[in-house]
Motif scaffolding. Structure first.
Motif, PDB file in Angstrom:
ATOM      1  N   CYS A 108     -66.725  76.531 -58.545  1.00 30.77           N
ATOM      2  CA  CYS A 108     -66.153  75.747 -59.634  1.00 30.77           C
ATOM      3  C   CYS A 108     -64.681  75.489 -59.308  1.00 30.77           C
ATOM      4  O   CYS A 108     -63.904  76.430 -59.130  1.00 30.77           O
ATOM      5  N   VAL A 109     -64.308  74.215 -59.214  1.00 30.22           N
ATOM      6  CA  VAL A 109     -62.940  73.833 -58.841  1.00 30.22           C
ATOM      7  C   VAL A 109     -62.354  72.932 -59.919  1.00 30.22           C
ATOM      8  O   VAL A 109     -62.987  71.949 -60.320  1.00 30.22           O
ATOM      9  N   ILE A 110     -61.141  73.285 -60.357  1.00 27.42           N
ATOM     10  CA  ILE A 110     -60.420  72.475 -61.334  1.00 27.42           C
ATOM     11  C   ILE A 110     -59.021  72.181 -60.802  1.00 27.42           C
ATOM     12  O   ILE A 110     -58.530  72.881 -59.918  1.00 27.42           O
ATOM     13  N   ASN A 111     -58.398  71.130 -61.348  1.00 29.12           N
ATOM     14  CA  ASN A 111     -57.010  70.881 -60.977  1.00 29.12           C
ATOM     15  C   ASN A 111     -56.113  71.035 -62.196  1.00 29.12           C
ATOM     16  O   ASN A 111     -56.589  71.315 -63.302  1.00 29.12           O
ATOM     17  N   ASP A 112     -54.835  70.870 -62.008  1.00 33.34           N
ATOM     18  CA  ASP A 112     -53.847  71.098 -63.060  1.00 33.34           C
ATOM     19  C   ASP A 112     -53.793  69.977 -64.092  1.00 33.34           C
ATOM     20  O   ASP A 112     -53.068  70.070 -65.071  1.00 33.34           O
ATOM     21  N   ARG A 113     -54.550  68.918 -63.891  1.00 32.00           N
ATOM     22  CA  ARG A 113     -54.549  67.772 -64.810  1.00 32.00           C
ATOM     23  C   ARG A 113     -55.855  67.644 -65.583  1.00 32.00           C
ATOM     24  O   ARG A 113     -56.133  66.610 -66.181  1.00 32.00           O
ATOM     25  N   GLY A 114     -56.659  68.707 -65.548  1.00 32.46           N
ATOM     26  CA  GLY A 114     -57.863  68.720 -66.367  1.00 32.46           C
ATOM     27  C   GLY A 114     -59.100  68.136 -65.736  1.00 32.46           C
ATOM     28  O   GLY A 114     -60.050  67.788 -66.434  1.00 32.46           O
ATOM     29  N   VAL A 115     -59.129  68.054 -64.420  1.00 27.38           N
ATOM     30  CA  VAL A 115     -60.313  67.538 -63.727  1.00 27.38           C
ATOM     31  C   VAL A 115     -61.126  68.715 -63.195  1.00 27.38           C
ATOM     32  O   VAL A 115     -60.590  69.598 -62.530  1.00 27.38           O
ATOM     33  N   ARG A 116     -62.419  68.712 -63.521  1.00 31.70           N
ATOM     34  CA  ARG A 116     -63.347  69.662 -62.906  1.00 31.70           C
ATOM     35  C   ARG A 116     -64.074  68.881 -61.826  1.00 31.70           C
ATOM     36  O   ARG A 116     -64.755  67.895 -62.105  1.00 31.70           O
ATOM     37  N   TYR A 117     -63.911  69.319 -60.592  1.00 34.46           N
ATOM     38  CA  TYR A 117     -64.486  68.586 -59.474  1.00 34.46           C
ATOM     39  C   TYR A 117     -65.973  68.838 -59.331  1.00 34.46           C
ATOM     40  O   TYR A 117     -66.461  69.943 -59.513  1.00 34.46           O
ATOM     41  N   ASP A 118     -66.664  67.775 -58.977  1.00 33.00           N
ATOM     42  CA  ASP A 118     -68.058  67.840 -58.547  1.00 33.00           C
ATOM     43  C   ASP A 118     -68.147  66.947 -57.313  1.00 33.00           C
ATOM     44  O   ASP A 118     -67.138  66.378 -56.885  1.00 33.00           O
ATOM     45  N   LYS A 119     -69.318  66.817 -56.736  1.00 38.19           N
ATOM     46  CA  LYS A 119     -69.433  66.012 -55.506  1.00 38.19           C
ATOM     47  C   LYS A 119     -68.909  64.595 -55.697  1.00 38.19           C
ATOM     48  O   LYS A 119     -68.186  64.078 -54.861  1.00 38.19           O
ATOM     49  N   ARG A 120     -69.248  63.980 -56.810  1.00 37.82           N
ATOM     50  CA  ARG A 120     -68.841  62.595 -57.058  1.00 37.82           C
ATOM     51  C   ARG A 120     -67.319  62.469 -57.204  1.00 37.82           C
ATOM     52  O   ARG A 120     -66.710  61.623 -56.566  1.00 37.82           O
ATOM     53  N   THR A 121     -66.723  63.323 -58.028  1.00 41.08           N
ATOM     54  CA  THR A 121     -65.276  63.192 -58.251  1.00 41.08           C
ATOM     55  C   THR A 121     -64.473  63.550 -57.001  1.00 41.08           C
ATOM     56  O   THR A 121     -63.467  62.909 -56.711  1.00 41.08           O
ATOM     57  N   VAL A 122     -64.931  64.534 -56.248  1.00 42.34           N
ATOM     58  CA  VAL A 122     -64.182  64.917 -55.057  1.00 42.34           C
ATOM     59  C   VAL A 122     -64.309  63.842 -53.973  1.00 42.34           C
ATOM     60  O   VAL A 122     -63.337  63.547 -53.270  1.00 42.34           O
ATOM     61  N   GLU A 123     -65.481  63.218 -53.854  1.00 34.82           N
ATOM     62  CA  GLU A 123     -65.643  62.126 -52.885  1.00 34.82           C
ATOM     63  C   GLU A 123     -64.740  60.950 -53.249  1.00 34.82           C
ATOM     64  O   GLU A 123     -64.117  60.343 -52.367  1.00 34.82           O
ATOM     65  N   LYS A 124     -64.678  60.631 -54.538  1.00 35.01           N
ATOM     66  CA  LYS A 124     -63.804  59.551 -54.994  1.00 35.01           C
ATOM     67  C   LYS A 124     -62.343  59.862 -54.658  1.00 35.01           C
ATOM     68  O   LYS A 124     -61.628  59.005 -54.137  1.00 35.01           O
ATOM     69  N   ARG A 125     -61.912  61.078 -54.919  1.00 35.22           N
ATOM     70  CA  ARG A 125     -60.516  61.458 -54.640  1.00 35.22           C
ATOM     71  C   ARG A 125     -60.222  61.459 -53.141  1.00 35.22           C
ATOM     72  O   ARG A 125     -59.122  61.102 -52.724  1.00 35.22           O
ATOM     73  N   LEU A 126     -61.197  61.860 -52.328  1.00 30.19           N
ATOM     74  CA  LEU A 126     -61.001  61.823 -50.876  1.00 30.19           C
ATOM     75  C   LEU A 126     -60.825  60.387 -50.387  1.00 30.19           C
ATOM     76  O   LEU A 126     -59.981  60.121 -49.530  1.00 30.19           O
ATOM     77  N   LYS A 127     -61.612  59.463 -50.942  1.00 31.56           N
ATOM     78  CA  LYS A 127     -61.480  58.046 -50.569  1.00 31.56           C
ATOM     79  C   LYS A 127     -60.127  57.494 -51.002  1.00 31.56           C
ATOM     80  O   LYS A 127     -59.480  56.767 -50.236  1.00 31.56           O
ATOM     81  N   GLU A 128     -59.703  57.822 -52.207  1.00 27.51           N
ATOM     82  CA  GLU A 128     -58.388  57.385 -52.690  1.00 27.51           C
ATOM     83  C   GLU A 128     -57.268  57.932 -51.812  1.00 27.51           C
ATOM     84  O   GLU A 128     -56.315  57.222 -51.482  1.00 27.51           O
ATOM     85  N   ARG A 129     -57.416  59.185 -51.400  1.00 27.94           N
ATOM     86  CA  ARG A 129     -56.417  59.818 -50.539  1.00 27.94           C
ATOM     87  C   ARG A 129     -56.354  59.117 -49.179  1.00 27.94           C
ATOM     88  O   ARG A 129     -55.277  58.840 -48.655  1.00 27.94           O
TER      89      ARG A 129
END
Length: 170
Positions: A108-129
């Motif tokens: 279970c991974v969360i960030n300081d801005r209230g996002v709980r990561y799952d496969k979909r959200t982490v893939e989206k963030r990797l693409k944005e990065r």
């Protein structure tokens, strides 16, 4: 308490019986979010492990809180967290590649801005990065903006943390 990087030999069965630990990628995690996390963990009797390349003081003292200081080499803190945490633990980080590694492990991974990561959200963030890095390389983006961290972000983090703990029965 400051210690060196722990052994990677962690027995998952024993860990599950002991309940979750909260790991914090503490180098860049905002002080306000770290302090909130400590208050919540202390109230629930949960262990917190800060991991960084240098000692970081806790805002609240408790025998449940531990500081792991890693060698000052690239990725050492990330590797320590990835090697030490087990399913059932919670990791708080701003680091997207680390979040991707952990989500893949079922953490279970969360960030300081209230996002709980799952496969979909982490893939989206990797693409944005990756896009941001490409734009920066082309001179179209001037690096990271200095985003502020205030009450709105802290409230989102608090809601996310409480939601995660509630889903774990805590």
């Amino acid at each position: 308490m400051t210690t060196e990087r722990p052994s990677t030999a962690v027995q998952t069965d024993k860990r599950a019986a002991q309940g979750p630990r909260i790991w914090v990628d503490a180098d860049s995690f905002p002080v306000k979010a770290r302090d909130l996390l400590l208050k919540v963990a202390a109230s629930k009797g949960l262990p917190v492990i800060y991991v960084a390349n240098h000692d970081i003081a806790f805002g609240i003292q408790s025998p449940l809180f531990e500081m792991l200081v890693c060698p000052p080499t690239p990725g050492a803190a990330d590797d320590c967290i990835a090697d030490g945490c087990t399913p059932g633990d919670i990791v708080a980080t701003r680091d997207i590649p680390l979040a991707a590694r952990l989500v893949e492990k079922g953490i279970c991974v969360i960030n300081d801005r209230g996002v709980r990561y799952d496969k979909r959200t982490v893939e989206k963030r990797l693409k944005e990065r990756a896009l941001s890095m490409q734009m920066e390389a082309l001179g179209l983006h001037k690096g990271h903006s200095h985003e502020s961290y205030g009450g709105k972000e802290l409230e989102a983090f608090s809601k996310c943390l409480h939601s995660v703990l509630s889903s774990m029965g805590l």
